[in-house]
Design an enzyme around this catalytic site. Structure first.
Site, PDB file in Angstrom:
ATOM      1  N   ARG A 115      17.766  -4.441   4.506  1.00 57.50           N
ATOM      2  CA  ARG A 115      17.308  -3.640   3.312  1.00 57.50           C
ATOM      3  C   ARG A 115      17.059  -2.319   3.495  1.00 57.50           C
ATOM      4  O   ARG A 115      16.681  -1.720   4.479  1.00 57.50           O
ATOM      5  CB  ARG A 115      16.073  -4.315   2.916  1.00 57.50           C
ATOM      6  CG  ARG A 115      16.165  -5.684   1.825  1.00 57.50           C
ATOM      7  CD  ARG A 115      16.842  -5.441   0.737  1.00 57.50           C
ATOM      8  NE  ARG A 115      17.141  -6.997   0.184  1.00 57.50           N
ATOM      9  CZ  ARG A 115      18.108  -7.603   0.131  1.00 57.50           C
ATOM     10  NH1 ARG A 115      19.275  -7.193   0.752  1.00 57.50           N
ATOM     11  NH2 ARG A 115      18.241  -8.738  -0.558  1.00 57.50           N
ATOM     12  N   HIS A 119      26.521  -1.600   0.841  1.00 54.30           N
ATOM     13  CA  HIS A 119      25.892  -2.962   0.889  1.00 54.30           C
ATOM     14  C   HIS A 119      26.902  -4.147   0.552  1.00 54.30           C
ATOM     15  O   HIS A 119      27.008  -4.861  -0.539  1.00 54.30           O
ATOM     16  CB  HIS A 119      24.666  -2.969  -0.477  1.00 54.30           C
ATOM     17  CG  HIS A 119      23.837  -4.020  -0.426  1.00 54.30           C
ATOM     18  ND1 HIS A 119      22.514  -3.881  -0.724  1.00 54.30           N
ATOM     19  CD2 HIS A 119      23.726  -5.402   0.034  1.00 54.30           C
ATOM     20  CE1 HIS A 119      21.725  -4.944  -0.637  1.00 54.30           C
ATOM     21  NE2 HIS A 119      22.666  -5.868  -0.033  1.00 54.30           N
TER      22      HIS A 119
HETATM   23  P1  NDP Z   1      15.301 -15.643   7.374  1.00 61.26           P
HETATM   24  O1  NDP Z   1      13.999 -15.739   6.132  1.00 61.26           O
HETATM   25  O2  NDP Z   1      16.262 -16.928   7.558  1.00 61.26           O
HETATM   26  O3  NDP Z   1      14.879 -14.865   8.590  1.00 61.26           O
HETATM   27  C1  NDP Z   1      13.934 -13.956   8.591  1.00 61.26           C
HETATM   28  C2  NDP Z   1      13.530 -13.492  10.103  1.00 61.26           C
HETATM   29  O4  NDP Z   1      12.626 -12.396  10.189  1.00 61.26           O
HETATM   30  C3  NDP Z   1      12.625 -14.678  10.797  1.00 61.26           C
HETATM   31  O5  NDP Z   1      13.187 -15.117  12.245  1.00 61.26           O
HETATM   32  C4  NDP Z   1      11.199 -14.224  10.745  1.00 61.26           C
HETATM   33  O6  NDP Z   1      10.606 -14.565  11.489  1.00 61.26           O
HETATM   34  C5  NDP Z   1      11.578 -12.705  10.951  1.00 61.26           C
HETATM   35  N1  NDP Z   1      10.433 -11.834  10.188  1.00 61.26           N
HETATM   36  C6  NDP Z   1       9.970 -11.791   9.113  1.00 61.26           C
HETATM   37  N2  NDP Z   1       8.852 -11.010   9.202  1.00 61.26           N
HETATM   38  C7  NDP Z   1       8.813 -10.675  10.558  1.00 61.26           C
HETATM   39  C8  NDP Z   1       7.777  -9.821  10.771  1.00 61.26           C
HETATM   40  N3  NDP Z   1       6.624  -9.175  10.386  1.00 61.26           N
HETATM   41  N4  NDP Z   1       8.001  -9.643  12.336  1.00 61.26           N
HETATM   42  C9  NDP Z   1       8.855 -10.183  12.997  1.00 61.26           C
HETATM   43  N5  NDP Z   1       9.620 -11.118  12.392  1.00 61.26           N
HETATM   44  C10 NDP Z   1       9.530 -11.520  11.080  1.00 61.26           C
HETATM   45  O7  NDP Z   1      16.217 -14.627   6.419  1.00 61.26           O
HETATM   46  P2  NDP Z   1      17.810 -14.253   6.645  1.00 61.26           P
HETATM   47  O8  NDP Z   1      17.994 -14.337   8.001  1.00 61.26           O
HETATM   48  O9  NDP Z   1      18.463 -15.498   5.826  1.00 61.26           O
HETATM   49  O10 NDP Z   1      17.984 -13.095   6.116  1.00 61.26           O
HETATM   50  C11 NDP Z   1      17.370 -11.718   6.467  1.00 61.26           C
HETATM   51  C12 NDP Z   1      17.701 -10.552   5.521  1.00 61.26           C
HETATM   52  O11 NDP Z   1      18.965 -10.323   5.580  1.00 61.26           O
HETATM   53  C13 NDP Z   1      17.483 -11.025   3.830  1.00 61.26           C
HETATM   54  O12 NDP Z   1      15.903 -11.006   3.721  1.00 61.26           O
HETATM   55  C14 NDP Z   1      18.051  -9.760   3.467  1.00 61.26           C
HETATM   56  O13 NDP Z   1      17.175  -8.689   3.049  1.00 61.26           O
HETATM   57  C15 NDP Z   1      19.074  -9.484   4.306  1.00 61.26           C
HETATM   58  N6  NDP Z   1      20.472  -9.570   3.793  1.00 61.26           N
HETATM   59  C16 NDP Z   1      21.466  -8.644   3.723  1.00 61.26           C
HETATM   60  C17 NDP Z   1      22.778  -8.872   3.264  1.00 61.26           C
HETATM   61  C18 NDP Z   1      23.787  -7.676   3.062  1.00 61.26           C
HETATM   62  O14 NDP Z   1      24.696  -7.909   2.505  1.00 61.26           O
HETATM   63  N7  NDP Z   1      23.307  -6.544   3.506  1.00 61.26           N
HETATM   64  C19 NDP Z   1      23.340 -10.161   2.665  1.00 61.26           C
HETATM   65  C20 NDP Z   1      22.125 -11.216   2.887  1.00 61.26           C
HETATM   66  C21 NDP Z   1      20.908 -10.775   3.489  1.00 61.26           C
HETATM   67  P3  NDP Z   1      10.272 -16.382  11.637  1.00 61.26           P
HETATM   68  O15 NDP Z   1      11.289 -17.082  12.206  1.00 61.26           O
HETATM   69  O16 NDP Z   1       8.983 -16.359  12.604  1.00 61.26           O
HETATM   70  O17 NDP Z   1       9.916 -16.830  10.140  1.00 61.26           O
HETATM   71  C1  OXD Z   2      21.326 -10.621  -0.205  1.00 62.27           C
HETATM   72  C2  OXD Z   2      22.158  -9.460  -0.339  1.00 62.27           C
HETATM   73  O1  OXD Z   2      20.285 -10.698  -0.143  1.00 62.27           O
HETATM   74  O2  OXD Z   2      23.429  -9.586  -0.535  1.00 62.27           O
HETATM   75  O3  OXD Z   2      21.973 -11.658  -0.400  1.00 62.27           O
HETATM   76  O4  OXD Z   2      21.652  -8.286  -0.074  1.00 62.27           O
END
Ligand code: NDP
Ligand code: OXD
Length: 312
Positions: A227, A275
């Site tokens: 993001r 994006h």
């Molecule tokens: P998940 O919820 O599966 O994973 C999030 C990870 O981040 C987990 O390992 C979590 O830790 C970790 N995390 C959260 N908060 C913290 C913190 N404060 N400190 C350290 N680690 C932290 O999310 P996804 O993998 O499915 O997606 C990640 C992000 O990718 C989405 O939220 C979205 O914003 C972005 N995205 C972007 C896209 C694009 O096209 N650019 C498309 C799709 C997604 P824990 O394992 O301990 O819970």
């Molecule tokens: C998502 C994205 O969060 O496309 O899936 O950014």
């Protein structure tokens, strides 16, 4: 009844696929005639301010995005389970993006492109993948897949998460207290965190200064596919200018679309995409969300429910 509220997306295409996947179950769009009280499921992307008005019998909110940071800030979001999109196709696309950017920075793309432009023959050997450490912030669905695909390419891979996570071949770091150690061994920093109050602005000058230097010619690189709220764009411009960073790949921005007057457009060694790292595919999405609805109708446990307390 399922209502679609998809801004900036092919809502008609999603409706068509969902109707095919759901059979007899009614699917309506915003412009259709329907009784708001009959809507039990709402599929959303970038909801307008009035998105939830009159939907008094909503049972689930379904997010077409994997990230739900913006949705969680919507003042009208009702207190019903929120299901986010988790999908192999989306995951594959994100890993494709991450691998492409990581291998580009590892092979010193910026340096050799500059040499080519200058017609300069200057041999410099990039480190082996095994000598290059990719540090992934976020070891969730997307971080784990990227890590699993980078390990067989020979990279040293480490990852940072909020709670302990184990992935074969990946060195794990946990929580704020291990963040600096994680950064200290990282040459290419990949961000796959959700945007929460704890992670906002994490890609800043202080973070960049803590990355390992001396392995990648020109300095460490960052890749942000999560993001725009994670990054301080003024710091990225400064860091690329003064050599704190050697290169940056950015798919997301503080303001989207990226304003025409943003200095990022003209910053050397900064690779921008609008994006598009991983789109939600209507075909696999229709299968996923129709299954969520079928599970809910059958009283089965829900998958991928957002934890509103944690913010992801
Ligand atoms: P998940 O919820 O599966 O994973 C999030 C990870 O981040 C987990 O390992 C979590 O830790 C970790 N995390 C959260 N908060 C913290 C913190 N404060 N400190 C350290 N680690 C932290 O999310 P996804 O993998 O499915 O997606 C990640 C992000 O990718 C989405 O939220 C979205 O914003 C972005 N995205 C972007 C896209 C694009 O096209 N650019 C498309 C799709 C997604 P824990 O394992 O301990 O819970
Ligand atoms: C998502 C994205 O969060 O496309 O899936 O950014």
């Amino acid at each position: 009844m399922l209502l679609l509220h998809l801004s900036d997306l092919d809502e008609a295409g999603w409706a068509e696929r969902l109707r095919a996947a759901l059979g007899d179950y009614p699917v309506v769009r915003r412009g259709d005639r329907f009784d708001p009280a009959a809507i039990r499921y709402l599929l959303v992307w970038k909801p307008k301010p009035d998105a939830f008005e009159g939907l008094d019998n909503l049972e689930l909110v379904l997010s077409i995005g994997a990230g739900v940071d913006a949705l969680l800030k919507h003042p009208g979001l009702p207190d019903v389970p929120l299901i986010r999109f988790v999908d192999e196709d989306l995951t594959q696309r994100m890993t494709d993006y991450v691998v492409a950017q990581v291998t580009m920075h590892h092979r010193l793309h910026s340096r050799f492109q500059a040499d080519q432009k200058a017609r300069r023959w200057s041999q410099l050997y990039p480190p082996a993948a095994s000598e290059t450490c990719v540090g992934i912030m976020g070891l969730g669905v997307l971080g784990q897949d990227a890590a699993r695909r980078l390990v067989p390419l020979g990279f040293a891979v480490r990852a940072w998460s909020r709670t302990p996570k184990a992935v074969d071949g990946v060195e794990a770091f946990v929580g704020a207290e291990q963040f600096d150690d994680f950064l200290a061994g990282t040459d290419i920093l990949v961000n796959l965190l959700p945007l929460t109050p704890e992670t906002a602005g994490i890609l800043n000058m202080e973070t960049f200064r803590k990355l390992r230097r001396g392995k990648l010619d020109g300095g460490p690189a960052i890749v942000n596919a999560a993001r725009g709220g994670h990054q301080r764009e003024a710091d990225i411009v400064t860091a690329l200018g003064d050599g704190t960073l050697g290169a940056a790949s950015l798919d997301v921005f503080e303001t989207e679309p990226l304003p025409a007057d943003s200095p990022l457009w003209d910053t050397a060694n900064c690779y921008l995409t609008p994006h598009i790292a991983a789109i939600s595919n209507p075909q696999t999405g229709a299968t996923y969300f129709s299954q969520v609805i079928a599970d809910h109708e059958a009283g089965k446990p829900l998958r991928n429910v957002v934890d509103r307390g944690r913010g992801y």
